[in-house]
Design an enzyme around this catalytic site. Sequence first.
Site, PDB file in Angstrom:
ATOM      1  N   ASP A  23       0.478  -5.316  -3.420  1.00 52.45           N
ATOM      2  CA  ASP A  23      -0.156  -4.295  -4.258  1.00 52.45           C
ATOM      3  C   ASP A  23      -0.086  -4.744  -5.720  1.00 52.45           C
ATOM      4  O   ASP A  23       0.831  -5.479  -6.103  1.00 52.45           O
ATOM      5  CB  ASP A  23       0.601  -2.961  -4.145  1.00 52.45           C
TER       6      ASP A  23
HETATM    7  N1  URA Z   1       4.449  -3.213   1.281  1.00 54.57           N
HETATM    8  C1  URA Z   1       3.911  -2.440   0.325  1.00 54.57           C
HETATM    9  O1  URA Z   1       3.978  -1.218   0.399  1.00 54.57           O
HETATM   10  N2  URA Z   1       3.324  -3.034  -0.724  1.00 54.57           N
HETATM   11  C2  URA Z   1       3.265  -4.360  -0.882  1.00 54.57           C
HETATM   12  O2  URA Z   1       2.726  -4.861  -1.878  1.00 54.57           O
HETATM   13  C3  URA Z   1       3.824  -5.159   0.133  1.00 54.57           C
HETATM   14  C4  URA Z   1       4.419  -4.567   1.214  1.00 54.57           C
END
Ligand code: URA
Length: 251
Positions: A109
Amino acid sequence: MQSMRLAKHLAHAGVASRRAAEALIADGRVAVDGEVATDPARDVTGEEAITLDGRPVAPPRRERVVFAVNKPAGVVSTARDTHGRPTVVDLVARRDESGARLYPVGRLDADTTGLLLLTDDGDLAHRLTHPRYEVPKTYRARVQGGRVPERALRALREGVALDDGRTAPAHVRQLAPGELELTLREGRKRQVRRMCAAVGHPVQALQRVAFGPLRLGDLPPGAARRLTPAEVARLRSAAAAGPTRRARRSP
Ligand code: URA
């Protein structure tokens, strides 16, 4: 074309490390011109029809590159961003002299920090991210609500019901009150954030600290480095075997 040993040919084709390729041959998964090959030392020229599990193996090609990046928050992990935000590919471009066209291996993310890999090896990227290969990814999460009770930790370990199904078993440790380390073998969208929210402890900060055998280590935020051939071979080995080898045991 020059001849080379079958196991080396498979390694050069990006199928697996040489050792893992030998195991694939020993397991009878490799065929040359339609016949199962059992001798990893047999010579091939690359003119033969070579298959792994019935699928053609690409001919040896120029050396592939893999970079590790410590992604800062606010940087997106797509190859290009329609909103003009900085991308992880921009972070590597400054250090990459190979001229390769690099793509992120999976996603983090925008607000997640930590270890992200980039490569021009599509097969390796696929194996590292496809759930079938169960490559573990480890995250550190700071969560709301202070100390996470044992009941919630157990739920995270055993599986949490999310709107896209129950999560697979995970390793989860509480390093300090509200500081979790989670190792997952799947990679669903925003999975760690959704899992922690589901047990009543939404994530405040999330960092990936390991991808398969590779650790983030002391790579500074925003920095990138090219992996050594030994590190790439270890990654290939981690991604070479699917659930058959691990017999579906928990992580
Ligand atoms: N899990 C998440 O919630 N976000 C990420 O970026 C990676 C794994």
